[in-house]
Design a protein around this motif. Sequence first.
Motif, PDB file in Angstrom:
ATOM      1  N   GLY A  55       0.408  -1.249  -0.171  1.00  0.00           N
ATOM      2  CA  GLY A  55       0.055  -0.022  -0.258  1.00  0.00           C
ATOM      3  C   GLY A  55       0.716   1.174  -0.243  1.00  0.00           C
ATOM      4  N   GLN A  56       1.826   0.883  -0.477  1.00  0.00           N
ATOM      5  CA  GLN A  56       2.930   2.577  -0.741  1.00  0.00           C
ATOM      6  C   GLN A  56       3.278   2.669  -2.137  1.00  0.00           C
ATOM      7  OE1 GLN A  56       4.078   3.612   2.782  1.00  0.00           O
ATOM      8  NE2 GLN A  56       2.255   1.499   3.414  1.00  0.00           N
ATOM      9  N   ILE A  57       3.010   4.210  -2.549  1.00  0.00           N
ATOM     10  CA  ILE A  57       3.059   4.679  -4.077  1.00  0.00           C
ATOM     11  C   ILE A  57       4.462   5.537  -3.786  1.00  0.00           C
ATOM     12  CG2 ILE A  57       2.393   6.894  -3.058  1.00  0.00           C
ATOM     13  CD1 ILE A  57       0.937   6.095  -6.329  1.00  0.00           C
ATOM     14  N   SER A  58       5.129   4.992  -5.528  1.00  0.00           N
ATOM     15  CA  SER A  58       5.786   5.652  -5.279  1.00  0.00           C
ATOM     16  C   SER A  58       6.065   6.006  -7.758  1.00  0.00           C
ATOM     17  CB  SER A  58       7.228   4.659  -6.089  1.00  0.00           C
ATOM     18  OG  SER A  58       8.789   4.817  -6.750  1.00  0.00           O
ATOM     19  N   LEU A  59       6.465   7.765  -6.999  1.00  0.00           N
ATOM     20  CA  LEU A  59       6.369   7.629  -8.686  1.00  0.00           C
ATOM     21  C   LEU A  59       7.449   8.116  -9.741  1.00  0.00           C
ATOM     22  CD1 LEU A  59       3.689  10.761  -8.178  1.00  0.00           C
ATOM     23  CD2 LEU A  59       3.355   8.095  -9.409  1.00  0.00           C
ATOM     24  N   GLY A  60       8.533   6.536  -8.909  1.00  0.00           N
ATOM     25  CA  GLY A  60       9.917   7.543  -8.981  1.00  0.00           C
ATOM     26  C   GLY A  60      10.852   6.233  -9.560  1.00  0.00           C
ATOM     27  N   HIS A  61       9.494   5.261 -10.065  1.00  0.00           N
ATOM     28  CA  HIS A  61      10.741   3.416  -9.644  1.00  0.00           C
ATOM     29  C   HIS A  61      11.109   3.693 -11.029  1.00  0.00           C
ATOM     30  CE1 HIS A  61       9.690   1.895  -6.494  1.00  0.00           C
ATOM     31  NE2 HIS A  61       9.602   0.781  -6.581  1.00  0.00           N
ATOM     32  N   ALA A  62      10.930   4.182 -12.248  1.00  0.00           N
ATOM     33  CA  ALA A  62      11.871   4.841 -13.820  1.00  0.00           C
ATOM     34  C   ALA A  62      12.928   5.028 -13.123  1.00  0.00           C
ATOM     35  CB  ALA A  62      10.754   5.480 -14.341  1.00  0.00           C
ATOM     36  N   GLY A  63      13.633   5.603 -12.176  1.00  0.00           N
ATOM     37  CA  GLY A  63      14.260   6.324 -11.748  1.00  0.00           C
ATOM     38  C   GLY A  63      15.389   4.997 -11.521  1.00  0.00           C
ATOM     39  N   ALA A 116       7.342  12.841  -2.522  1.00  0.00           N
ATOM     40  CA  ALA A 116       9.479  12.249  -2.361  1.00  0.00           C
ATOM     41  C   ALA A 116       9.529  11.566  -3.567  1.00  0.00           C
ATOM     42  CB  ALA A 116       9.431  11.732  -1.287  1.00  0.00           C
ATOM     43  N   THR A 117       8.790  10.361  -3.738  1.00  0.00           N
ATOM     44  CA  THR A 117       9.028   9.649  -4.189  1.00  0.00           C
ATOM     45  C   THR A 117       9.174   9.862  -6.278  1.00  0.00           C
ATOM     46  OG1 THR A 117       7.068   8.672  -5.482  1.00  0.00           O
ATOM     47  CG2 THR A 117       8.501   7.211  -3.458  1.00  0.00           C
ATOM     48  N   LEU A 118       8.759  11.254  -6.570  1.00  0.00           N
ATOM     49  CA  LEU A 118       8.871  11.810  -8.019  1.00  0.00           C
ATOM     50  C   LEU A 118      10.192  12.608  -7.879  1.00  0.00           C
ATOM     51  CD1 LEU A 118       7.064  12.435 -10.433  1.00  0.00           C
ATOM     52  CD2 LEU A 118       5.715  14.684  -8.687  1.00  0.00           C
ATOM     53  N   GLY A 119      10.185  12.998  -7.295  1.00  0.00           N
ATOM     54  CA  GLY A 119      11.593  14.130  -6.854  1.00  0.00           C
ATOM     55  C   GLY A 119      12.872  12.744  -7.036  1.00  0.00           C
ATOM     56  N   PHE A 120      13.117  11.321  -6.021  1.00  0.00           N
ATOM     57  CA  PHE A 120      13.512  11.074  -6.532  1.00  0.00           C
ATOM     58  C   PHE A 120      14.166  10.624  -8.304  1.00  0.00           C
ATOM     59  CE2 PHE A 120      15.040   6.293  -7.603  1.00  0.00           C
ATOM     60  CZ  PHE A 120      16.395   6.219  -7.372  1.00  0.00           C
ATOM     61  N   GLY A 121      12.337   9.922  -8.379  1.00  0.00           N
ATOM     62  CA  GLY A 121      13.306   9.474 -10.357  1.00  0.00           C
ATOM     63  C   GLY A 121      13.670  11.031 -11.267  1.00  0.00           C
ATOM     64  N   ILE A 122      13.356  12.003 -11.019  1.00  0.00           N
ATOM     65  CA  ILE A 122      13.212  13.078 -11.805  1.00  0.00           C
ATOM     66  C   ILE A 122      15.212  13.486 -11.629  1.00  0.00           C
ATOM     67  CG2 ILE A 122      12.846  15.434 -11.986  1.00  0.00           C
ATOM     68  CD1 ILE A 122      10.273  15.675 -11.048  1.00  0.00           C
ATOM     69  N   ASP A 241      15.500   9.025 -20.504  1.00  0.00           N
ATOM     70  CA  ASP A 241      13.744   8.425 -20.842  1.00  0.00           C
ATOM     71  C   ASP A 241      13.466   7.356 -20.142  1.00  0.00           C
ATOM     72  OD1 ASP A 241      13.453  10.825 -22.411  1.00  0.00           O
ATOM     73  OD2 ASP A 241      13.297   9.430 -24.472  1.00  0.00           O
ATOM     74  N   ALA A 242      14.501   6.853 -20.247  1.00  0.00           N
ATOM     75  CA  ALA A 242      14.160   4.676 -19.290  1.00  0.00           C
ATOM     76  C   ALA A 242      14.157   5.502 -17.797  1.00  0.00           C
ATOM     77  CB  ALA A 242      15.140   4.071 -19.458  1.00  0.00           C
ATOM     78  N   ALA A 243      14.445   6.599 -17.406  1.00  0.00           N
ATOM     79  CA  ALA A 243      14.317   6.875 -16.245  1.00  0.00           C
ATOM     80  C   ALA A 243      13.453   7.987 -15.961  1.00  0.00           C
ATOM     81  CB  ALA A 243      15.661   7.411 -15.160  1.00  0.00           C
ATOM     82  N   GLY A 244      13.005   8.561 -16.952  1.00  0.00           N
ATOM     83  CA  GLY A 244      12.342   9.761 -17.141  1.00  0.00           C
ATOM     84  C   GLY A 244      10.907   9.938 -15.615  1.00  0.00           C
ATOM     85  N   PHE A 245      10.372  10.738 -16.184  1.00  0.00           N
ATOM     86  CA  PHE A 245       8.950  10.881 -15.251  1.00  0.00           C
ATOM     87  C   PHE A 245       7.342   9.663 -16.007  1.00  0.00           C
ATOM     88  CE2 PHE A 245       5.146  13.519 -14.850  1.00  0.00           C
ATOM     89  CZ  PHE A 245       4.526  13.084 -13.732  1.00  0.00           C
ATOM     90  N   LEU A 246       7.782  10.093 -17.149  1.00  0.00           N
ATOM     91  CA  LEU A 246       6.460   9.359 -18.143  1.00  0.00           C
ATOM     92  C   LEU A 246       6.114   7.869 -17.867  1.00  0.00           C
ATOM     93  CD1 LEU A 246       6.552  11.315 -21.227  1.00  0.00           C
ATOM     94  CD2 LEU A 246       4.830  11.451 -19.122  1.00  0.00           C
ATOM     95  N   HIS A 247       7.987   7.663 -18.266  1.00  0.00           N
ATOM     96  CA  HIS A 247       8.146   5.706 -17.912  1.00  0.00           C
ATOM     97  C   HIS A 247       7.547   5.751 -15.946  1.00  0.00           C
ATOM     98  CE1 HIS A 247       9.220   1.982 -18.397  1.00  0.00           C
ATOM     99  NE2 HIS A 247      10.201   1.256 -18.135  1.00  0.00           N
ATOM    100  N   SER A 248       8.290   6.422 -15.177  1.00  0.00           N
ATOM    101  CA  SER A 248       7.119   6.117 -13.941  1.00  0.00           C
ATOM    102  C   SER A 248       5.331   6.148 -14.177  1.00  0.00           C
ATOM    103  CB  SER A 248       7.595   7.394 -13.129  1.00  0.00           C
ATOM    104  OG  SER A 248       9.454   6.436 -12.466  1.00  0.00           O
ATOM    105  N   ILE A 249       5.247   7.212 -14.359  1.00  0.00           N
ATOM    106  CA  ILE A 249       4.038   7.062 -14.610  1.00  0.00           C
ATOM    107  C   ILE A 249       3.373   5.757 -15.535  1.00  0.00           C
ATOM    108  CG2 ILE A 249       1.357   8.741 -15.412  1.00  0.00           C
ATOM    109  CD1 ILE A 249       3.485  10.027 -12.967  1.00  0.00           C
TER     110      ILE A 249
END
Lengths: 318, 262
Positions: A55-63, A116-122, A241-249
């Motif tokens: 139940g934990q979200i991450s928006l930065g896993h493409a990182g 916070a995870t979004l920040g890491f991915g970026i 791009d492999a690490a990019g925000f769009l890939h995380s989303i």
Amino acid sequence: MRLSSSKHLTLLVLAAIILIAPFGFPSNFYYRIGSLIFVNGLAVTGLVILIGFAGQISLGHAGFAGIGAYACALAPQYLGLHPALAMLLGTALSAAIAWLIGRPILRLQGYYLAVATLGFGILVSMVLANEAPITGGPDGHEVPELGLRKLLETIGLDLSNAQFWYAFTGLFLLAGTWLALNLHDSPSGRALRALHDSEIAARTVGVDVTRYKLSAFVLSAVYASLSGSLLALMNKFITPDAAGFLHSIELVTMTVLGGAGSVPGAVAGAALLTMLPQVLTVLQDYEHMILGLIMMLVMIFMPSGLVPSLSRLLRGRT
Amino acid sequence: MPLLRVEGLGIDFGGLRAVDNVGFQVEPGEIVSVIGPNGAGKTTLFNMISGAYQPARGAVSLDGEIVTGMVPHLLARRGLSRTFQNLQIFQKMTVLENVMVGCHLQERASLLADLFSTPASRKRSAETRAAALKLLERVGLDCAADKEASSLSYGALKRLEIARALALEPRILLLDEPAAGCNAVETEEIDHLVADVAKSGVAILLVEHDMKLVMRISNHIVVLDRGEKIAEGRPGEVSRDPKVIEAYLGVQPKEAGGHALG
């Protein structure tokens, strides 16, 4: 007993699909789409553990996918490592970084954790794009040949490049699915799902919530990293791009569309979002509109995601 | 030596003394009830003892060890377990899995073994499953084992929470209004269950509004009003205490007369 048989059934069905699908492939291009589904499916399986179980979200896993990908690009060049070892190095690096950043940021909840995870991915994609002298910058970097296909050829197994990557990534997806299914019905998996439903109750029965959240985060980072490494080795080229925000989303969207709590849902979500753009290209200008519409309709009519909703329908809404 | 000793416990919420200078003891196998009017600080007291709130003053000790403000999962390791006034059930897990999570500490889970489903991991799961089924039988929910927890009735969920708390094999069990919202039959079932658990040597600390239940099963009662302890003793003594009657009825003891809480 019931649960373990459904685990074997899931694996069997997945293996059967991977094996049988190529008989309907008109061209090599389809092997490539298949491989992309498997690579995405692997990263999404990791997110099912993080989002669906814990139940934990991450928006930065493409990182983490980016770290895995660039490890395969850079470690052979600068450290002289074999690409397979570079892949392992990337995995270890991703796990270590996930452990380090997970400790402070997993104290956050909901939106705050997402940001916070979004920040890491970026951060990762910025470093990869800006350190051009080492990484090649936005133009990307080439990745050496894995060499396993040549090895198989010498023992008489002659596969085309597309066939090899289809089989190789398919095996990774099967292994990843097997591990995630094992986890789901194990003591650790129950602890993760429990803290998802009620953190305070999980703590009360003795679950070390902080440690389990961190475990899920590290584990999902390992999945993402391996997925990134496979993509890089398959394409023999990688861009930030492999690490990019769009890939995380994209990865999170696949997780939710497939059904966040469901391991087979990961593959279904990855398949849907990887294939649809290919199918919809015939619509040209309307491609993105229809894609968006389909995603909205799935979420409106199947709010728990593809696989959980469909399996409930099959069981007759019991 | 008492199993649980609470001394001078207090906490403030923005200048309001929610609980102040509360102390009592619980022996093994004893049922101690905390009663008091709404807002007396009963649940706050529970939350301090079980580590959900950090007390501002005072001390809690378990079997002689000071555990004041210790985090809940470490208290669980020391044998303290609790249920919640507003149920905290793992809604998306099955009834059986809810109780299996309660066995978490005995399982000594290892992430790697669980990922690879080693024989040791499978054996642990099988043992947990058997233990959890026994507990479900004890609370009369074994027939609902494979149902999703969210499909159970309120009274059944109350019993499920007790089963999960018992899965820890606790030395002391904190029950926060286990009979609240239950009908007479369900209340009686919980009554029997609590008495049965106490008989097996587990100390029980109970918050409950159902006075009949409290008077019937408690060995000892602590009465709170406005965050302070105003009386303590056996059920018969407490129900005749003028201060207790005043707290509940808000009138002078002379006018109220005899056994208001009987």
